[in-house]
Design a protein around this motif. Structure first.
Motif, mmCIF file in Angstrom:
data_model
loop_
_atom_site.group_PDB
_atom_site.id
_atom_site.type_symbol
_atom_site.label_atom_id
_atom_site.label_comp_id
_atom_site.label_asym_id
_atom_site.label_seq_id
_atom_site.Cartn_x
_atom_site.Cartn_y
_atom_site.Cartn_z
ATOM 1 N N HIS A 47 -1.014 24.727 30.687
ATOM 2 C CA HIS A 47 0.166 24.188 31.552
ATOM 3 C C HIS A 47 1.333 25.220 31.869
ATOM 4 O O HIS A 47 1.972 24.792 32.711
ATOM 5 C CB HIS A 47 0.311 22.845 30.881
ATOM 6 N N LYS A 48 1.536 26.102 31.248
ATOM 7 C CA LYS A 48 2.520 27.382 31.251
ATOM 8 C C LYS A 48 2.282 28.181 32.525
ATOM 9 O O LYS A 48 1.120 28.627 32.858
ATOM 10 C CB LYS A 48 2.884 27.777 30.057
ATOM 11 N N GLU A 49 3.168 28.486 33.268
ATOM 12 C CA GLU A 49 3.264 29.484 34.424
ATOM 13 C C GLU A 49 3.208 30.884 33.789
ATOM 14 O O GLU A 49 3.731 31.141 32.499
ATOM 15 C CB GLU A 49 4.415 29.296 35.182
ATOM 16 N N ILE A 50 2.541 31.666 34.251
ATOM 17 C CA ILE A 50 2.250 33.160 33.751
ATOM 18 C C ILE A 50 3.746 33.711 34.416
ATOM 19 O O ILE A 50 3.947 33.768 35.408
ATOM 20 C CB ILE A 50 1.101 33.815 34.362
ATOM 21 N N LEU A 54 3.836 39.774 34.191
ATOM 22 C CA LEU A 54 2.855 39.741 33.590
ATOM 23 C C LEU A 54 1.777 39.326 34.622
ATOM 24 O O LEU A 54 0.608 40.112 34.531
ATOM 25 C CB LEU A 54 2.718 38.648 32.240
ATOM 26 N N TRP A 55 1.843 38.643 35.578
ATOM 27 C CA TRP A 55 0.987 37.972 36.347
ATOM 28 C C TRP A 55 0.697 39.534 37.236
ATOM 29 O O TRP A 55 -0.434 39.741 37.700
ATOM 30 C CB TRP A 55 1.414 37.103 37.431
ATOM 31 N N LYS A 56 1.589 40.259 37.856
ATOM 32 C CA LYS A 56 1.340 41.334 38.360
ATOM 33 C C LYS A 56 0.412 42.372 37.827
ATOM 34 O O LYS A 56 -0.457 43.139 38.600
ATOM 35 C CB LYS A 56 2.868 41.938 39.045
ATOM 36 N N LEU A 63 -7.807 42.059 36.134
ATOM 37 C CA LEU A 63 -8.794 41.583 37.371
ATOM 38 C C LEU A 63 -8.958 42.559 38.181
ATOM 39 O O LEU A 63 -10.055 42.469 38.800
ATOM 40 C CB LEU A 63 -8.043 40.211 37.875
ATOM 41 N N ARG A 64 -8.151 43.378 38.433
ATOM 42 C CA ARG A 64 -8.541 44.404 39.438
ATOM 43 C C ARG A 64 -8.662 43.786 41.151
ATOM 44 O O ARG A 64 -9.624 44.019 41.649
ATOM 45 C CB ARG A 64 -9.495 45.384 39.214
ATOM 46 N N ILE A 65 -7.828 42.777 41.374
ATOM 47 C CA ILE A 65 -8.240 42.194 42.592
ATOM 48 C C ILE A 65 -6.718 42.126 43.295
ATOM 49 O O ILE A 65 -5.387 41.941 42.664
ATOM 50 C CB ILE A 65 -8.860 40.802 42.486
ATOM 51 N N SER A 66 -6.657 41.558 44.563
ATOM 52 C CA SER A 66 -5.227 41.173 45.296
ATOM 53 C C SER A 66 -4.795 39.587 44.849
ATOM 54 O O SER A 66 -5.746 38.940 44.249
ATOM 55 C CB SER A 66 -5.217 41.273 46.811
ATOM 56 N N GLU A 67 -3.847 39.569 44.962
ATOM 57 C CA GLU A 67 -3.261 38.022 44.712
ATOM 58 C C GLU A 67 -4.224 37.023 45.668
ATOM 59 O O GLU A 67 -4.575 35.970 45.110
ATOM 60 C CB GLU A 67 -1.733 37.867 44.820
#
Length: 74
Positions: A47-50, A54-56, A63-67
Motif C-alpha cells: 500500500h506504500k508509495e515507492i 528509488l522508482w527512477k 526493470l530497464r523500461i520507461s515509465e
C-alpha cells in the motif's frame, strides 16, 4: 506520481517475471532473450508509495523500461 509497491508486484506478475524468493521482500527475476537476467525486489508494504528517487532507479537499473511502458502493462 510514483507507483505503490503493489503496482510493481502486479507489473512483475503480468510481465512474466518469476517469483524466486519470498522472505523479507518478494524477489523476482526475468530472463531476456539475450540471456540477461533482470532482478527486482518488492516490499510487502504494497500500500506504500515507492519513493521517487528509488522508482527512477528501479525503472532504469532493474526493470530497464520507461515509465510509460510500465504503466501500459498495468
Amino acid at each position: 506520481m510514483p507507483p505503490k509497491f503493489g503496482d510493481l508486484k502486479r507489473y512483475c506478475e503480468r510481465d512474466g517475471w518469476v517469483l524466486v524468493r519470498n522472505t523479507d521482500h518478494w524477489y523476482y527475476e526475468k530472463v531476456l532473450s539475450d540471456g540477461t537476467v533482470l532482478q527486482t525486489k518488492v516490499s510487502h508494504a504494497i500500500h506504500k508509495e515507492i519513493p521517487a528517487h528509488l522508482w527512477k532507479w528501479i525503472l532504469k537499473k532493474q526493470l530497464r523500461i520507461s515509465e510509460k511502458d510500465f504503466w501500459d502493462k498495468l
